[in-house]
Enzyme design. Structure first.
Site, short mmCIF file in Angstrom:
data_model
loop_
_atom_site.label_atom_id
_atom_site.label_comp_id
_atom_site.label_asym_id
_atom_site.label_seq_id
_atom_site.Cartn_x
_atom_site.Cartn_y
_atom_site.Cartn_z
N ASP A 78 0.82 -1.21 0.00
CA ASP A 78 0.00 0.00 0.00
C ASP A 78 0.86 1.26 0.00
O ASP A 78 2.07 1.21 0.21
CB ASP A 78 -0.97 0.00 1.19
N HIS A 149 -7.48 -4.83 10.06
CA HIS A 149 -7.20 -4.58 8.64
C HIS A 149 -5.89 -5.23 8.22
O HIS A 149 -4.97 -5.40 9.03
CB HIS A 149 -7.27 -3.09 8.27
N GLU A 154 -9.83 -2.01 5.09
CA GLU A 154 -10.55 -1.76 6.34
C GLU A 154 -11.75 -2.70 6.46
O GLU A 154 -12.16 -3.31 5.46
CB GLU A 154 -11.00 -0.30 6.38
#
Ligand code: GLP
Length: 254
Positions: A78, A149, A154
């Site tokens: 990410d 998460h 999420e």
């Protein structure tokens, strides 16, 4: 002896270690095994505080000639939307500082999702395509958020989700604020691999340490997979290991 207890539940292995350093050493073993199996392995890498000691151990092992990551290809989970790779709090900067530069990885083979792009949604889809073109990830390292998460998926993220732009929960923004000088600077959005992207990795190791992670770890392992706890979908993977210290394992029924 790093592991004090191993629990096997079908395809899932849980390694419980006496302390955080022992847990990091087990995860370092997994990374080294991936690169020993294939020096050109495609590694999925994670950021956050938890894996820092793992990267330190990998660098130490490489410096002693026990492992060589220089031919690996890497894909990070990410990146914050709005932060360029040069921003000191970007995950790109974290990876350069903690691993890529000292391990002498070829920058052409280290990949992170884009933080900035004219069309960020399209750039996120391109990242998913890039992973596909490399025939997927051989070994994926994960941490876990306090709310369960994985990467920045999420609660509510679908198990077949792919790399995309997401909004971060207030809980996650609060947890990340320790890395930023002012609250307004903490990004509210990120580009993250999806749960479906992560589940396509051939082997997965999740590292969790400390009492703050005990609730999320218990939700991931003790209940049926559900949208409430993104990490719970890992139960459906064919080769997944949770590496925990005693504190993070504190909520498990043993
Ligand atoms: C962030 C990252 C996750 C990481 C989590 C936990 O949200 N996107 O990949 O697992 O933080 O971080 P830490 O290890 O600092 O607790």
């Amino acid at each position: 002896m790093n592991v004090s207890r191993i629990i096997r539940r079908g395809n899932l292995t849980i390694c419980i270690c006496d302390n955080a350093a022992a847990a990091a050493a087990v995860v370092a073993d997994h990374a080294c095994n991936a690169i020993l199996d294939d020096p050109k392995a495609k590694l999925g890498l994670a950021t956050g505080g938890t894996p820092v000691p793992v990267y330190e151990m990998l660098l130490e092992r490489q410096s002693k000639g026990l492992a060589d990551f220089r031919n690996a290809t890497t894909f990070n989970l990410d990146e914050y939307v709005g932060l360029s790779p040069e921003h000191p709090q970007s995950f790109a900067a974290y990876m350069r500082d903690n691993f890529f530069t000292p391990a002498e990885l070829n920058p052409d083979r280290t990949h992170l999702p884009p933080g900035i792009a004219d069309d960020i949604e399209a750039a996120a889809r391109d990242y998913e395509d890039l992973i596909e073109r490399h025939s997927g990830i051989d070994w994926q390292l994960l941490g876990i958020g306090n709310n369960g998460h994985i990467a920045f998926n999420e609660p509510g993220s679908l198990p077949n989700s792919r790399t995309r732009v997401v909004n971060l929960t207030q809980d996650t923004v609060n947890a990340n604020s320790r890395f930023f000088e002012a609250d307004e600077e903490v990004p509210r959005r990120a580009v993250t691999m999806g749960i479906g992207t992560i589940l396509r990795a051939r082997a997965i190791t999740l590292l969790a340490v400390g009492p703050n992670k005990a609730g999320a770890v218990a939700a991931a392992l003790e209940r049926k997979p559900s949208l409430e706890c993104p990490a719970s979908w890992l139960q459906q993977h064919a080769d997944v290991t949770f590496v925990l210290d005693d504190a993070a394992a504190g909520g498990l029924c043993r």
